[in-house]
Motif scaffolding. Structure first.
Motif, PDB file in Angstrom:
ATOM      1  N   GLU A   1      39.936  38.440  57.222  1.00 40.99           N
ATOM      2  CA  GLU A   1      40.601  37.387  55.854  1.00 40.99           C
ATOM      3  C   GLU A   1      39.773  36.625  54.879  1.00 40.99           C
TER       4      GLU A   1
ATOM      5  N   GLU B   1      39.207  39.087  51.621  1.00 41.39           N
ATOM      6  CA  GLU B   1      40.435  39.132  51.126  1.00 41.39           C
ATOM      7  C   GLU B   1      41.129  38.106  50.232  1.00 41.39           C
ATOM      8  N   THR B   2      40.614  36.915  50.643  1.00 35.85           N
ATOM      9  CA  THR B   2      40.833  35.060  49.747  1.00 35.85           C
ATOM     10  C   THR B   2      40.454  35.632  48.811  1.00 35.85           C
TER      11      THR B   2
ATOM     12  N   ARG C   1      41.543  37.622  46.174  1.00 34.57           N
ATOM     13  CA  ARG C   1      42.780  37.909  44.938  1.00 34.57           C
ATOM     14  C   ARG C   1      42.705  36.367  44.230  1.00 34.57           C
ATOM     15  N   GLN C   2      41.958  35.613  44.147  1.00 36.14           N
ATOM     16  CA  GLN C   2      41.347  35.130  42.732  1.00 36.14           C
ATOM     17  C   GLN C   2      40.308  35.979  42.258  1.00 36.14           C
ATOM     18  N   ASN C   3      39.525  36.764  42.920  1.00 30.59           N
ATOM     19  CA  ASN C   3      38.891  37.567  41.393  1.00 30.59           C
ATOM     20  C   ASN C   3      38.364  39.195  41.717  1.00 30.59           C
ATOM     21  N   PRO C   4      39.090  39.844  41.381  1.00 33.06           N
ATOM     22  CA  PRO C   4      39.618  41.125  42.111  1.00 33.06           C
ATOM     23  C   PRO C   4      37.826  41.893  41.505  1.00 33.06           C
TER      24      PRO C   4
ATOM     25  N   ASN D   1      37.831  48.841  47.662  1.00 33.96           N
ATOM     26  CA  ASN D   1      37.251  47.977  46.280  1.00 33.96           C
ATOM     27  C   ASN D   1      35.711  48.631  46.542  1.00 33.96           C
TER      28      ASN D   1
ATOM     29  N   ASN E   1      49.339  30.280  43.591  1.00 35.45           N
ATOM     30  CA  ASN E   1      48.298  31.494  41.760  1.00 35.45           C
ATOM     31  C   ASN E   1      49.539  31.384  41.440  1.00 35.45           C
TER      32      ASN E   1
ATOM     33  N   LYS F   1      46.949  26.982  39.126  1.00 38.24           N
ATOM     34  CA  LYS F   1      46.661  27.362  40.291  1.00 38.24           C
ATOM     35  C   LYS F   1      46.153  26.001  41.115  1.00 38.24           C
TER      36      LYS F   1
ATOM     37  N   GLU G   1      54.670  28.114  46.662  1.00 35.00           N
ATOM     38  CA  GLU G   1      54.713  29.306  46.480  1.00 35.00           C
ATOM     39  C   GLU G   1      56.371  29.490  46.059  1.00 35.00           C
TER      40      GLU G   1
ATOM     41  N   GLU H   1      57.098  42.813  50.170  1.00 33.53           N
ATOM     42  CA  GLU H   1      56.226  43.120  49.335  1.00 33.53           C
ATOM     43  C   GLU H   1      57.271  44.366  48.126  1.00 33.53           C
TER      44      GLU H   1
END
Length: 484
Positions: A28, A31-32, A35-38, A60, A123, A128, A149, A364
């Protein structure tokens, strides 16, 4: 002071994160960050890397990881540490060693070991929003994120870019730029104030017009038709008309407050009144044609209609509606009892479908296939059962992750053509002998519309849809018992 947190936004291009732990919590947190910066720099240390986290790491490859116990030298190149293990003693040891090195620590579900929190993040392009409950209720923070959202439009980034361009064109110090921006955006508050005053004026004008028209037509009618003659006309109105007033009132109340269920609510209630099957669907579609036309035009005016999707829904939907209407006329006249059972079963299935919609989670975006077939069967079952276009077509498209405003707008406009085709087919075959049913539905629905608008949003969507589903299923089961 209960909350001493100071929120900041960290630039992650140069930050290095160390995550200790490879289970669900480690997954988790990874992933967090991604999501903010790949491309954020992450290193994971864990005795065992879980299956789901391992799959994420394969996707990744820039994320470093080692499957071994934590060691003190792992702190060397880290700027921030996230602890995600279930070993409380180890967590405290890592916290102490990290703080000695001047490194800030976050420990999952252990607020006393945290130097900072990872809040729930909204986002929307350049916008943000980070939400924190001071580590006391992550669930509430997540619920607030989900609400924001949904509430914040996806095109908010366009407004941000426009304001940024406006800001860049204005020279001077920050105070001058802010003053200029305040002048430019002042029209927004002025417009809202003017709009509010305009609504009050329109409401007053409407009320005066209604009173005038009531007096005018009342006086004119009294001079043309005597009271005994008018009483005679009223006595000739079929009793079913008053039943349809109640059905139309209740169905519009449900549809206006919840956003769906008009057709299927009318159909189940009218079956209990013993109205002939073709008359049920024909009357519903005639009454609904007006509301769907107005709704569809409004959506088109506000740009909520996907023209390509409209084409693939409306044309097959019209064809399906004609077939459904003809099938109902044939079966309703020749095999009435069997058709009642089929329709009651169909409405019960729609009720179950509504329950599935109520418990549906966010999905999705997926590719939509066979849209024409969906439109055809949506129109077929809608005409045959007196309702179901929304629960079938809308729910299917939303389940594919499509944007709700475009789905509802396009389906609403397509519904006008479907109901029009069904109404023409029914009237061509049955005539206008059931005028009192249609009139009752329209008048009853019109009476309920203002109350339904006030109820909209008062009930939670999930609760309201479950309530409609419950009523539809109960009515359907009662009809099945009546048939058999």
């Amino acid at each position: 002071m209960n909350n001493t947190l100071f929120p900041i936004f960290l630039k992650t291009e140069s930050a290095r994160f160390l995550i200790v732990g490879g289970g669900n919590v480690g997954l988790e947190k990874t992933e967090t960050l991604l999501r903010q910066n790949p491309f954020v720099a992450i290193k994971i240390i864990a005795k065992e890397i879980g299956h789901d986290l391992r799959q994420l790491l394969h996707k990744n490859p820039h994320v470093e990881w080692e499957e071994r116990p934590f060691e003190s030298h792992d702190l060397t190149d880290a700027d921030f540490i996230i602890i995600a293990t279930e070993n409380a003693a180890l967590n405290r040891e890592i916290k102490q060693k990290a703080n000695k090195e001047g490194i800030l620590v976050n420990a999952a579900d252990q607020p006393d070991l945290c130097d900072f929190y990872l809040g729930s993040i909204v986002n929307k392009g350049s916008l943000k929003i980070a939400i924190s409950t001071n580590g006391k209720s992550p669930v509430l923070a997540r619920r607030l994120r989900e609400h924001l959202e949904e509430a914040i439009p996806d095109n908010i980034n366009d407004s941000i870019e426009n304001l940024n361009q406006f800001r860049a064109k204005h020279k001077g110090d920050i105070q001058t730029k802010i003053s200029s921006l305040n002048k430019a955006t002042a029209v927004l508050s002025d417009h809202a104030k003017t709009k509010k005053e305009g609504k009050k004026f329109k409401k007053l004008a409407f009320e005066i017009a209604v009173v005038f028209l009531a007096v005018f037509f009342g006086y004119s009618l009294s001079s043309l038709i005597s009271v005994p003659t008018l009483t005679g006309y009223i006595n000739e109105i079929p009793p079913a008309f008053y039943g349809m007033l109640l059905v139309g009132f209740f169905a519009q109340l449900v549809d206006g407050a919840v956003g769906l269920g008009y057709g299927v609510t009318c159909a189940t209630a009218m079956m209990l009144f013993g109205i002939k099957l073709p008359a049920i669907s024909g009357s519903i579609h005639t009454a609904e044609m007006f509301s769907s036309g107005i709704s569809g035009f409004s959506h088109y005016k506000f740009g909520n209609v996907n023209k390509r999707l409209l084409f693939w829904l409306a044309i097959p939907g019209v064809i399906g509606a004609v077939f459904g209407a003809l099938l109902l006329i044939y079966l309703g006249n020749k095999y009435e009892t069997i058709t009642y059972a089929v329709l009651a079963t169909y409405t019960m299935i729609i009720g179950i479908r509504l329950i599935a919609i109520a418990f549906r989670k966010k999905i999705e975006k997926q590719k939509i296939k066979n849209t024409g077939i969906l439109g055809f069967f949506g129109g077929l079952f809608d005409a045959f059962g007196g309702g179901g276009w929304g629960p079938i077509v809308t729910s299917t498209l939303l389940a594919k992750g499509r944007k709700s405003s475009y789905v509802i707008g396009t389906v609403s406009l397509a519904e006008f053509f479907v109901t029009l085709a069904a109404s023409i087919t029914f009237f061509a075959s049955l005539g206008v002998s059931n005028w009192y049913i249609v009139l009752g539905l329209i008048i009853g629905g019109s009476m309920a519309a203002p109350l339904a608008a006030r109820l909209a949003g008062k009930l939670q969507q999930k609760t309201a849809v479950l309530l409609v589903a419950f009523l539809v299923i109960v009515f359907s089961i009662r009809m099945l018992f009546k048939v058999f």
